[in-house]
Write a protein that holds these residues in place. Structure first.
Motif, PDB file in Angstrom:
ATOM      1  N   TYR A  96      10.821   7.298   3.093  1.00  0.00           N
ATOM      2  CA  TYR A  96      11.647   6.544   2.146  1.00  0.00           C
ATOM      3  C   TYR A  96      12.601   5.607   2.886  1.00  0.00           C
ATOM      4  CZ  TYR A  96      10.091  10.560  -0.640  1.00  0.00           C
ATOM      5  OH  TYR A  96       9.337  11.533  -1.250  1.00  0.00           O
ATOM      6  N   TRP A  97      13.176   6.131   3.938  1.00  0.00           N
ATOM      7  CA  TRP A  97      14.080   5.332   4.765  1.00  0.00           C
ATOM      8  C   TRP A  97      13.319   4.178   5.410  1.00  0.00           C
ATOM      9  CZ3 TRP A  97      18.036   8.011   8.589  1.00  0.00           C
ATOM     10  CH2 TRP A  97      18.927   7.040   9.069  1.00  0.00           C
ATOM     11  N   ALA A  98      12.134   4.474   5.932  1.00  0.00           N
ATOM     12  CA  ALA A  98      11.313   3.438   6.572  1.00  0.00           C
ATOM     13  C   ALA A  98      10.955   2.334   5.590  1.00  0.00           C
ATOM     14  CB  ALA A  98      10.041   4.062   7.149  1.00  0.00           C
ATOM     15  N   TYR A  99      10.639   2.722   4.363  1.00  0.00           N
ATOM     16  CA  TYR A  99      10.304   1.726   3.339  1.00  0.00           C
ATOM     17  C   TYR A  99      11.471   0.772   3.111  1.00  0.00           C
ATOM     18  CZ  TYR A  99       8.778  -0.314  -1.078  1.00  0.00           C
ATOM     19  OH  TYR A  99       8.424  -1.191  -2.049  1.00  0.00           O
ATOM     20  N   ARG A 100      12.687   1.319   3.070  1.00  0.00           N
ATOM     21  CA  ARG A 100      13.871   0.478   2.868  1.00  0.00           C
ATOM     22  C   ARG A 100      14.057  -0.489   4.047  1.00  0.00           C
ATOM     23  NH1 ARG A 100      17.684   2.276  -0.948  1.00  0.00           N
ATOM     24  NH2 ARG A 100      16.474   3.082  -2.701  1.00  0.00           N
TER      25      ARG A 100
ATOM     26  N   ASP B  14       0.809  -1.223   0.000  1.00  0.00           N
ATOM     27  CA  ASP B  14       0.000   0.000   0.000  1.00  0.00           C
ATOM     28  C   ASP B  14       0.843   1.274   0.000  1.00  0.00           C
ATOM     29  OD1 ASP B  14      -2.205  -1.635   0.115  1.00  0.00           O
ATOM     30  OD2 ASP B  14      -2.486  -1.428   2.272  1.00  0.00           O
ATOM     31  N   TYR B  15       2.156   1.106  -0.053  1.00  0.00           N
ATOM     32  CA  TYR B  15       3.077   2.239   0.097  1.00  0.00           C
ATOM     33  C   TYR B  15       2.769   3.381  -0.869  1.00  0.00           C
ATOM     34  CZ  TYR B  15       7.531   4.798  -0.129  1.00  0.00           C
ATOM     35  OH  TYR B  15       8.499   5.764  -0.136  1.00  0.00           O
ATOM     36  N   ALA B  16       2.524   3.065  -2.108  1.00  0.00           N
ATOM     37  CA  ALA B  16       2.286   4.101  -3.118  1.00  0.00           C
ATOM     38  C   ALA B  16       1.026   4.914  -2.813  1.00  0.00           C
ATOM     39  CB  ALA B  16       2.182   3.465  -4.504  1.00  0.00           C
ATOM     40  N   LYS B  17       0.023   4.248  -2.239  1.00  0.00           N
ATOM     41  CA  LYS B  17      -1.254   4.921  -1.975  1.00  0.00           C
ATOM     42  C   LYS B  17      -1.303   5.566  -0.584  1.00  0.00           C
ATOM     43  CE  LYS B  17      -3.939   1.776  -4.917  1.00  0.00           C
ATOM     44  NZ  LYS B  17      -5.046   0.777  -4.942  1.00  0.00           N
ATOM     45  N   ASN B  18      -0.707   4.893   0.383  1.00  0.00           N
ATOM     46  CA  ASN B  18      -0.785   5.384   1.760  1.00  0.00           C
ATOM     47  C   ASN B  18       0.510   5.086   2.506  1.00  0.00           C
ATOM     48  OD1 ASN B  18      -1.421   6.132   4.344  1.00  0.00           O
ATOM     49  ND2 ASN B  18      -3.360   5.037   4.443  1.00  0.00           N
ATOM     50  N   LYS B  19       1.430   6.012   2.468  1.00  0.00           N
ATOM     51  CA  LYS B  19       2.742   5.813   3.085  1.00  0.00           C
ATOM     52  C   LYS B  19       2.678   5.779   4.614  1.00  0.00           C
ATOM     53  CE  LYS B  19       5.366   7.745  -0.789  1.00  0.00           C
ATOM     54  NZ  LYS B  19       4.216   7.639  -1.714  1.00  0.00           N
ATOM     55  N   ASP B  20       1.619   6.344   5.185  1.00  0.00           N
ATOM     56  CA  ASP B  20       1.493   6.360   6.647  1.00  0.00           C
ATOM     57  C   ASP B  20       1.315   4.961   7.236  1.00  0.00           C
ATOM     58  OD1 ASP B  20       1.800   9.077   6.813  1.00  0.00           O
ATOM     59  OD2 ASP B  20      -0.341   9.510   6.703  1.00  0.00           O
ATOM     60  N   LYS B  21       0.868   4.017   6.423  1.00  0.00           N
ATOM     61  CA  LYS B  21       0.689   2.648   6.917  1.00  0.00           C
ATOM     62  C   LYS B  21       2.017   1.998   7.300  1.00  0.00           C
ATOM     63  CE  LYS B  21      -3.674   1.118   4.869  1.00  0.00           C
ATOM     64  NZ  LYS B  21      -4.315   0.077   4.043  1.00  0.00           N
ATOM     65  N   LEU B  22       3.098   2.549   6.777  1.00  0.00           N
ATOM     66  CA  LEU B  22       4.411   1.995   7.083  1.00  0.00           C
ATOM     67  C   LEU B  22       4.688   1.970   8.583  1.00  0.00           C
ATOM     68  CD1 LEU B  22       6.669   3.721   4.392  1.00  0.00           C
ATOM     69  CD2 LEU B  22       6.063   1.306   4.494  1.00  0.00           C
ATOM     70  N   TRP B  23       4.296   3.026   9.254  1.00  0.00           N
ATOM     71  CA  TRP B  23       4.648   3.161  10.671  1.00  0.00           C
ATOM     72  C   TRP B  23       3.983   2.111  11.527  1.00  0.00           C
ATOM     73  CZ3 TRP B  23       8.725   5.688  10.055  1.00  0.00           C
ATOM     74  CH2 TRP B  23       8.821   6.733   9.133  1.00  0.00           C
TER      75      TRP B  23
ATOM     76  N   LEU C  72       7.552   7.170  15.338  1.00  0.00           N
ATOM     77  CA  LEU C  72       7.538   5.917  16.089  1.00  0.00           C
ATOM     78  C   LEU C  72       7.702   6.193  17.582  1.00  0.00           C
ATOM     79  CD1 LEU C  72       9.917   3.900  13.723  1.00  0.00           C
ATOM     80  CD2 LEU C  72       7.440   3.571  13.952  1.00  0.00           C
ATOM     81  N   PRO C  73       7.268   5.269  18.434  1.00  0.00           N
ATOM     82  CA  PRO C  73       7.402   5.464  19.888  1.00  0.00           C
ATOM     83  C   PRO C  73       8.858   5.726  20.294  1.00  0.00           C
ATOM     84  CG  PRO C  73       5.989   3.592  19.423  1.00  0.00           C
ATOM     85  CD  PRO C  73       6.593   4.000  18.110  1.00  0.00           C
ATOM     86  N   GLU C  74       9.058   6.725  21.130  1.00  0.00           N
ATOM     87  CA  GLU C  74      10.416   7.079  21.550  1.00  0.00           C
ATOM     88  C   GLU C  74      11.105   5.946  22.294  1.00  0.00           C
ATOM     89  OE1 GLU C  74      10.850  10.779  23.532  1.00  0.00           O
ATOM     90  OE2 GLU C  74       9.613  11.891  22.106  1.00  0.00           O
ATOM     91  N   THR C  75      10.318   5.094  22.942  1.00  0.00           N
ATOM     92  CA  THR C  75      10.909   3.979  23.695  1.00  0.00           C
ATOM     93  C   THR C  75      11.663   3.013  22.789  1.00  0.00           C
ATOM     94  OG1 THR C  75       8.772   2.845  23.525  1.00  0.00           O
ATOM     95  CG2 THR C  75       9.240   4.041  25.576  1.00  0.00           C
ATOM     96  N   ASN C  76      11.327   3.015  21.513  1.00  0.00           N
ATOM     97  CA  ASN C  76      11.956   2.085  20.565  1.00  0.00           C
ATOM     98  C   ASN C  76      12.984   2.760  19.659  1.00  0.00           C
ATOM     99  OD1 ASN C  76       9.052   1.020  21.156  1.00  0.00           O
ATOM    100  ND2 ASN C  76      10.199  -0.757  20.506  1.00  0.00           N
TER     101      ASN C  76
END
Length: 263
Positions: free
Chosen positions: A251-255, A82-91, A112-116
């Motif tokens: 972009y980094w998250a996707y990788r 779904d990355y192309a349509k909704n990049k927020d799902k990555l998180w 992302l949560p600061e604890t991680n």
């Protein structure tokens, strides 16, 4: 007269007693049937408990772990799809992980949560020592590690082999703290020409990355190649030529997720 009454009474008494006897017999039969049914239920319950008891705790845990892993994989793959349509799902697809690094990694705290996200501005790879207890407590499945830009400005690390040796030693420490985790080593994302003008050693980042990649291959760590991101998104650099705008992190998250789930 008395004898007749006595006879009638005896006869009536006999009838009443007979009726009571029949009732008691019926009740006993009913209770017998109910008791038999109860015994059957108890027997079935005992058999089920024995079946559970015969299963080892590790077997039950393995079944649960496999299901969780299957769900996690499905979520990760769907997020990439779904990355192309909704990049927020990555998180939402980041599960059982720790991100560790310098100020470049710190910006992940926006998503992302600061604890991680174990990262702080200006830190070097030796900072890993401060996070080992946290990593052990979290017991992550995936550890993404990214250092380099601060380290490469230290004269002692101008020696590339020396730096890779130090980097490897800290990967080993992380592995000891989280023995079941898979370690993903991010390549050092190149800086732009503006930053190279201030620190000449930055021009050697590709050479450092080649040695990092070889180190990962030798030790069984996963290498995440991010070099192409710098070329692909040159406008995502901040003014210093080192750090990135928040829009770069998808972009980094996707990788990162691609390196785990494919895609």
């Amino acid at each position: 007269m008395m004898n007749m009454k006595k006879a009638k009474l005896t006869k009536q008494t006999k009838i009443i007693l007979a009726v009571i006897a029949l009732l008691l017999a019926g009740l006993a039969t009913y209770k017998g049937v109910e008791y038999y049914k109860l015994q059957q239920e108890i027997s079935r319950g005992r058999a089920y408990l024995k079946k559970l008891d015969d299963q080892s705790l590790s077997s039950i845990k393995n079944t649960i772990d496999k299901q969780n892993e299957s769900d996690e994989l499905a979520l990760g793959k769907q997020a990439l799809k779904d990355y192309a349509k909704n990049k927020d799902k990555l998180w939402g697809a980041f599960k059982n992980y720790v991100l560790i690094g310098d100020s470049r990694v710190e910006t992940f705290k926006l998503f992302l949560p600061e604890t991680n996200v174990l990262a702080k501005k200006g830190t070097r790879i030796t900072k890993v020592d401060d996070y080992l207890g946290t990593i052990k407590n979290i017991s992550p499945k995936y550890v993404f590690i990214s250092y380099g830009v601060n380290d490469l400005s230290i004269p002692a690390y101008y020696n590339q082999d020396k730096y890779i040796e130090v980097y490897q030693s800290y990967c080993e420490k992380i592995k000891k703290a989280a023995p079941d985790a898979t370690i993903y080593v991010n390549s050092i994302i190149p800086v732009n020409s503006k930053a190279i003008n201030k620190q000449a050693n930055y021009k050697n980042i590709p050479a450092y990355n080649a040695k990092l990649k070889a180190m990962c291959k030798k030790n069984g760590y996963k290498y995440v190649d991010l070099d192409s991101l710098a070329k692909q998104y040159p406008d995502e650099y901040e003014q210093d030529g080192i750090h990135f705008k928040s829009s770069f992190y998808k972009y980094w998250a996707y990788r990162l997720l691609s390196s785990v789930y494919g895609g």
